[in-house]
Enzyme design. Structure first.
Site, mmCIF file in Angstrom:
data_model
loop_
_atom_site.group_PDB
_atom_site.id
_atom_site.type_symbol
_atom_site.label_atom_id
_atom_site.label_comp_id
_atom_site.label_asym_id
_atom_site.label_seq_id
_atom_site.Cartn_x
_atom_site.Cartn_y
_atom_site.Cartn_z
ATOM 1 N N LYS A 235 -8.045 5.703 -5.906
ATOM 2 C CA LYS A 235 -6.820 5.497 -6.709
ATOM 3 C C LYS A 235 -6.921 6.373 -7.968
ATOM 4 O O LYS A 235 -7.478 7.454 -7.904
ATOM 5 C CB LYS A 235 -6.629 4.009 -7.003
ATOM 6 C CG LYS A 235 -6.713 3.178 -5.711
ATOM 7 C CD LYS A 235 -6.314 1.747 -5.863
ATOM 8 C CE LYS A 235 -6.462 1.041 -4.512
ATOM 9 N NZ LYS A 235 -6.002 -0.334 -4.537
ATOM 10 N N GLU B 51 -3.199 -3.573 5.327
ATOM 11 C CA GLU B 51 -3.661 -4.030 4.019
ATOM 12 C C GLU B 51 -2.714 -5.102 3.488
ATOM 13 O O GLU B 51 -1.667 -4.780 2.908
ATOM 14 C CB GLU B 51 -3.683 -2.868 3.030
ATOM 15 C CG GLU B 51 -4.568 -1.720 3.441
ATOM 16 C CD GLU B 51 -4.947 -0.875 2.237
ATOM 17 O OE1 GLU B 51 -6.141 -0.790 1.926
ATOM 18 O OE2 GLU B 51 -4.050 -0.307 1.589
ATOM 19 N N GLU C 286 0.890 0.402 -3.104
ATOM 20 C CA GLU C 286 1.153 0.748 -4.517
ATOM 21 C C GLU C 286 2.212 1.834 -4.615
ATOM 22 O O GLU C 286 3.027 1.839 -5.546
ATOM 23 C CB GLU C 286 -0.169 1.172 -5.192
ATOM 24 C CG GLU C 286 -1.063 -0.035 -5.420
ATOM 25 C CD GLU C 286 -2.553 0.257 -5.389
ATOM 26 O OE1 GLU C 286 -2.954 1.433 -5.526
ATOM 27 O OE2 GLU C 286 -3.329 -0.704 -5.217
ATOM 28 N N GLY D 107 -7.227 -5.580 -4.321
ATOM 29 C CA GLY D 107 -7.685 -5.629 -5.707
ATOM 30 C C GLY D 107 -7.726 -7.036 -6.281
ATOM 31 O O GLY D 107 -7.869 -7.211 -7.490
ATOM 32 N N ASN E 27 -10.760 4.891 -1.148
ATOM 33 C CA ASN E 27 -9.579 5.282 -1.936
ATOM 34 C C ASN E 27 -9.862 5.005 -3.413
ATOM 35 O O ASN E 27 -9.857 3.856 -3.844
ATOM 36 C CB ASN E 27 -8.377 4.457 -1.450
ATOM 37 C CG ASN E 27 -7.137 4.682 -2.294
ATOM 38 O OD1 ASN E 27 -7.059 5.624 -3.093
ATOM 39 N ND2 ASN E 27 -6.155 3.814 -2.120
ATOM 40 N N SER F 261 -9.856 -5.938 -0.687
ATOM 41 C CA SER F 261 -11.057 -6.620 -1.189
ATOM 42 C C SER F 261 -12.212 -6.611 -0.187
ATOM 43 O O SER F 261 -12.988 -7.575 -0.107
ATOM 44 C CB SER F 261 -10.731 -8.046 -1.640
ATOM 45 O OG SER F 261 -9.822 -8.012 -2.727
ATOM 46 N N HIS G 19 0.818 3.716 1.067
ATOM 47 C CA HIS G 19 0.029 2.669 0.416
ATOM 48 C C HIS G 19 0.987 1.724 -0.320
ATOM 49 O O HIS G 19 2.000 2.164 -0.869
ATOM 50 C CB HIS G 19 -0.976 3.290 -0.561
ATOM 51 C CG HIS G 19 -1.975 2.293 -1.054
ATOM 52 N ND1 HIS G 19 -1.673 1.372 -2.036
ATOM 53 C CD2 HIS G 19 -3.253 2.034 -0.670
ATOM 54 C CE1 HIS G 19 -2.727 0.599 -2.236
ATOM 55 N NE2 HIS G 19 -3.701 0.977 -1.424
HETATM 56 P P1 PGA Z 1 -9.311 -2.928 -2.759
HETATM 57 O O1 PGA Z 1 -8.169 -1.848 -2.422
HETATM 58 O O2 PGA Z 1 -10.456 -2.670 -1.824
HETATM 59 O O3 PGA Z 1 -9.685 -2.660 -4.205
HETATM 60 O O4 PGA Z 1 -8.715 -4.267 -2.555
HETATM 61 C C1 PGA Z 1 -7.880 -1.488 -1.100
HETATM 62 C C2 PGA Z 1 -6.774 -0.470 -1.070
HETATM 63 O O5 PGA Z 1 -5.843 -0.573 -1.884
HETATM 64 O O6 PGA Z 1 -6.793 0.457 -0.246
#
Ligand code: PGA
Length: 253
Positions: A11, A170, A100, A176, A9, A216, A98
């Protein structure tokens, strides 16, 4: 046999040139040394999808996903993208819910349930995201929190439709942040999610459902996470922007 999945992803990252370079490098590495037991999905911003679809014509091991979709068929929804448009642009998967999007765009469970329907009715596979914030984890409420997201977002589906859904767990505190769920935490939650799915759809459907871990995930921890009984792959954010790291993760099964 269900296949593991690694989805990258991006983003809101990568210019078109950067994206083309990244996918070319990943595709070349995979073509030289194929990984047959993994489904590889690149999830770029909408605007790169058609160009990347052309690039990927020669690489049938890699497919495309979208980061979001609209819940309507078509019409006066300025700035939105429909699932039919995605399907006609070579997209096979769509991330729905997601954290976010839940947090910054106020996407509710009810809205996400309609997006899931919309994706399925246009032949896209939803990657339905769930996961708890840190405050919920600290009070040990993660199972109830995630079960509610799953029940509200997915449990209206028939067993046949549910069979087409992929789930991504997640934990928000791991996205992140560089902090990954420990192997024990990940396995405990994935198992609990599978049991919750079984309570609605039965053991077989729950066993067949692919449950990805996200948060992460990187080359240094991927092997340990993917070796867990109930982890069927990963949804990768930051590490999917680096071709060597992403391919390392793909090779971690
Ligand atoms: P990340 O994001 O691997 O940067 O922690 C995962 C995600 O949001 O799908």
């Amino acid at each position: 046999m269900k296949k593991n999945i690694i989805a990258g992803n991006w983003k809101m990252n990568n210019s078109l040139d950067d994206g083309l370079k990244l996918v070319s490098e990943i595709a070349t590495m995979i073509k030289e040394d194929p990984v047959n037991e993994v489904e590889i999905i690149i999830v770029p911003p909408f605007i790169h999808l058609t160009v990347l679809d052309k690039l990927l014509q020669d690489y049938d091991q890699i497919c495309l996903g979208a980061q979001n979709c609209n819940e309507h068929d078509s019409g006066a929804y300025t700035g939105e993208v429909s699932t039919a448009m995605l399907k006609s642009s070579g997209v096979d998967y769509v991330i729905i819910g997601h954290s976010e999007r839940r947090a910054y765009f106020n996407e509710s469970d009810e809205l996400l349930a309609t997006k899931v329907n919309q994706a399925l009715s246009n032949g896209l596979t939803p990657i339905f995201c769930c996961g708890e914030p840190l405050s919920v984890r600290e009070s040990n409420g993660q199972e109830d929190f995630v079960f509610t997201q799953l029940t509200n977002g997915l449990f209206h589906l028939s067993e046949e439709s549910f069979g087409k859904v992929v789930i991504a767990y997640e934990p928000i505190w791991a996205i992140g942040t560089g902090v990954t769920a420990s192997a024990a935490q990940a396995q405990e939650m994935h198992k609990a999610i599978r049991n919750h799915l079984a309570s609605k759809y039965g053991q077989k459907a729950a066993k067949n459902c692919r449950i990805l871990y996200g948060g992460s995930c990187k080359p240094s921890n991927a092997k340990e996470l993917f070796a867990l009984d109930d982890v069927d792959g990963g949804l990768i954010g930051g590490a999917s922007l680096n071709p060597a790291d992403f391919v390392d993760i793909i090779r971690s099964f």
